[in-house]
Design a protein around this motif. Structure first.
Motif, mmCIF file in Angstrom:
data_model
loop_
_atom_site.group_PDB
_atom_site.id
_atom_site.type_symbol
_atom_site.label_atom_id
_atom_site.label_comp_id
_atom_site.label_asym_id
_atom_site.label_seq_id
_atom_site.Cartn_x
_atom_site.Cartn_y
_atom_site.Cartn_z
ATOM 1 N N CYS A 103 36.809 30.812 40.915
ATOM 2 C CA CYS A 103 36.425 31.543 42.185
ATOM 3 C C CYS A 103 37.074 32.975 42.304
ATOM 4 N N THR A 134 42.857 20.597 38.964
ATOM 5 C CA THR A 134 43.495 21.639 39.275
ATOM 6 C C THR A 134 44.942 21.600 39.684
ATOM 7 N N THR A 186 53.366 22.246 40.143
ATOM 8 C CA THR A 186 54.113 22.715 39.074
ATOM 9 C C THR A 186 55.454 23.253 39.867
ATOM 10 N N ILE A 235 37.929 22.508 35.229
ATOM 11 C CA ILE A 235 38.741 23.091 36.154
ATOM 12 C C ILE A 235 38.367 24.163 37.350
ATOM 13 N N ASP A 273 42.879 33.809 38.682
ATOM 14 C CA ASP A 273 43.908 34.349 38.079
ATOM 15 C C ASP A 273 44.832 33.235 36.953
ATOM 16 N N GLN A 305 47.901 18.949 39.513
ATOM 17 C CA GLN A 305 49.531 19.395 38.898
ATOM 18 C C GLN A 305 50.187 20.117 40.028
ATOM 19 N N GLY A 330 43.846 30.588 51.268
ATOM 20 C CA GLY A 330 43.401 30.828 50.407
ATOM 21 C C GLY A 330 43.187 29.826 49.194
ATOM 22 N N HIS A 331 44.633 29.171 49.162
ATOM 23 C CA HIS A 331 44.549 27.820 48.356
ATOM 24 C C HIS A 331 43.681 26.886 48.632
ATOM 25 N N GLN A 359 51.141 23.567 31.557
ATOM 26 C CA GLN A 359 50.113 23.588 32.406
ATOM 27 C C GLN A 359 48.900 23.249 31.679
HETATM 28 P P1 TYM Z 1 48.853 28.800 42.790
HETATM 29 O O1 TYM Z 1 49.643 28.027 43.564
HETATM 30 O O2 TYM Z 1 49.167 30.272 42.453
HETATM 31 O O3 TYM Z 1 47.361 28.616 43.304
HETATM 32 C C1 TYM Z 1 46.834 27.412 43.619
HETATM 33 C C2 TYM Z 1 45.462 27.471 43.452
HETATM 34 O O4 TYM Z 1 45.040 28.621 44.428
HETATM 35 C C3 TYM Z 1 44.242 29.624 43.937
HETATM 36 N N1 TYM Z 1 44.576 30.784 44.534
HETATM 37 C C4 TYM Z 1 43.509 31.470 45.454
HETATM 38 N N2 TYM Z 1 42.229 31.204 45.679
HETATM 39 C C5 TYM Z 1 41.575 31.808 46.420
HETATM 40 N N3 TYM Z 1 41.953 32.835 47.070
HETATM 41 C C6 TYM Z 1 43.389 33.172 46.931
HETATM 42 N N4 TYM Z 1 43.652 34.474 47.812
HETATM 43 C C7 TYM Z 1 43.994 32.452 46.199
HETATM 44 N N5 TYM Z 1 45.517 32.370 45.712
HETATM 45 C C8 TYM Z 1 45.622 31.390 44.936
HETATM 46 C C9 TYM Z 1 44.744 29.604 42.570
HETATM 47 O O5 TYM Z 1 43.837 30.129 41.634
HETATM 48 C C10 TYM Z 1 45.057 27.995 42.232
HETATM 49 O O6 TYM Z 1 43.671 27.548 41.783
HETATM 50 N N6 TYM Z 1 49.953 27.537 37.806
HETATM 51 C C11 TYM Z 1 49.187 27.346 39.060
HETATM 52 C C12 TYM Z 1 49.392 25.850 39.355
HETATM 53 C C13 TYM Z 1 48.580 24.853 38.437
HETATM 54 C C14 TYM Z 1 47.240 25.044 38.473
HETATM 55 C C15 TYM Z 1 46.568 24.312 37.521
HETATM 56 C C16 TYM Z 1 46.067 25.934 39.125
HETATM 57 C C17 TYM Z 1 48.972 24.144 37.614
HETATM 58 N N7 TYM Z 1 47.728 23.691 36.947
HETATM 59 C C18 TYM Z 1 45.272 24.115 37.402
HETATM 60 C C19 TYM Z 1 44.671 25.552 38.965
HETATM 61 C C20 TYM Z 1 44.247 24.716 37.954
HETATM 62 C C21 TYM Z 1 49.917 28.059 40.510
HETATM 63 O O7 TYM Z 1 51.036 28.572 40.313
HETATM 64 O O8 TYM Z 1 48.775 28.017 41.248
#
Ligand code: TYM
Length: 376
Positions: A251, A81, A116, A221, A226, A114, A92-93, A202
């Protein structure tokens, strides 16, 4: 933007807005619903179901059944993840990260995480590379504060660790055409070319375990839905490279404190950040959208609607572990026995308690970040 545009559902890795229709996402993204049968199969291995599964916050998947088939035949999987460090982490994250930790403990797997910093530099106009690298380090502290162990958790900081990623990224990039990337991610003539190449990066952690250990096992994963477009293109090319297709478990989004959409760093007044001090948390929750009525008297008489209330959703996702108490709160809310002010005060107290503890743990994590790096 008109009100109609604002309400229209948009779910991409870079933007989520409008009222999210999860059934429609399953159809449009072509994923599978997480059925009760599959949830029971997971429980065979984990024992008591994690609250996020029991409450159906994880609702969709790709190949979770295949992961279990292989696991039952003795082929393990790795977890993957991540985080795009464009600023401080919000609560949320934490939703997918907490669930990832549960899976890691129950299935005894390695996790590749990861960070990023490269993606966020390319995508966010105003961010400099040194900013995203710094946020990457700060965000890693939040991950570590959740209790992940360095023996089996590897944080990949893209810019620093690019030597480990680049060969696989090239193999991936060579097999994805511009027309696929454009159709999947909505790239335009004006999109910078770094961003257009970036999805190949990614994809890499889906396969990196094989490179590092020689053990070719699938990746699972856990993330919000999103991120799914990345996995669509990655799954298409995985077998051509000799790897398993990566599996996903998706989720729902923790909503923001306003109406519609998800909690998102781009809307700071409706997001609760890990670094928000108690008075800021209190103010944000006090202004939250609820399912309440215009006056206390009316609410006492006719009750409120927890199904549209952001405050209730925060109890559901993260801040009420006791099912009986959650049900009781729902019942009281509908019956007008409890008013929004009481729920807001309870939630503020719980979030502030959690954040105070979390911030202590993230400070301690500063001493051990290096232990989570992949050794050369
Ligand atoms: P990012 O930084 O937008 O989001 C990190 C993780 O949090 C989830 N997420 C949420 N989950 C629940 N409620 C929310 N409101 C909410 N907002 C964000 C995202 O789905 C994510 O799991 N490109 C990616 C970084 C990445 C990544 C991955 C994420 C690289 N490899 C593998 C998941 C799996 C990013 O910008 O995530």
């Amino acid at each position: 933007m008109t009100d109609e545009d604002k309400n229209e559902m948009v779910v991409t890795p870079w933007e989520v807005r409008g009222k999210v229709d999860y059934k429609r996402l399953i159809r449009e993204f072509g994923t599978q619903p997480l059925t009760d049968e599959l949830i029971k199969r997971i429980a065979k291995h984990t024992g008591k179901l994690h609250l996020q599964l029991q409450r159906k916050l994880f609702f969709s998947h790709r190949d979770m059944d295949v992961i279990l088939d292989l696991y039952e035949k003795g082929i393990k999987f790795v977890l993957y993840t991540g985080r795009g460090p464009s600023g401080p982490v919000h609560i949320g994250h934490l939703v997918p990260w907490i669930f990832t930790k549960h899976l890691q403990e129950k299935f005894k797997t390695k996790l590749y995480f990861q960070m990023t910093d490269d993606e966020k530099f390319l995508v966010e106009d105003e961010l400099k590379l040194k900013d995203t690298i710094n946020f990457g380090y700060e965000n890693a502290l939040d991950l570590i504060a959740l209790g992940f162990k360095p023996e089996d958790t590897f944080i990949i900081f893209d810019v620093q660790d690019i030597d480990l990623l680049y060969d696989i990224a090239l193999e991936v990039a060579k097999r994805i055409t511009f027309s696929t990337a454009k159709a999947t991610f909505g790239f335009q003539e004006s999109t910078n070319i770094g961003w257009i190449f970036w999805p190949a990066i990614q994809a890499v952690p889906c396969f990196i375990h094989a490179k590092l250990t020689g053990e070719n096992v699938p990746a699972l994963i856990p993330a919000a839905i999103d991120q799914d477009p990345y996995w669509r293109v990655t799954r298409d090319i995985a077998q051509k490279l000799g790897y398993y297709k990566p599996a996903q478990i998706h989720c729902r989004f923790l909503p923001g404190l306003g109406i519609g959409g998800k909690m998102s760093a781009s809307e700071p007044e409706t997001s609760i950040f890990i670094i928000d001090p108690p008075n800021v948390v209190k103010r944000k929750i006090w202004n939250a959208f609820t399912g309440g009525k215009a006056t206390a008297a009316e609410q006492r008489k006719t009750g409120a609607d927890p199904s549209i209330c952001t405050v209730f959703h925060y109890f559901l996702y993260l801040f009420e572990e006791d099912d009986k108490k959650l049900k009781e709160r729902e019942k009281q809310c509908k019956a007008g026995g409890i008013l929004c002010g009481e729920c807001k005060a309870d939630l503020t107290e719980r979030i502030n308690k959690f954040l105070t503890e979390h911030r202590k743990k993230r400070e301690k994590a500063r001493n051990i970040v290096e232990k989570f790096r992949i050794k050369r």
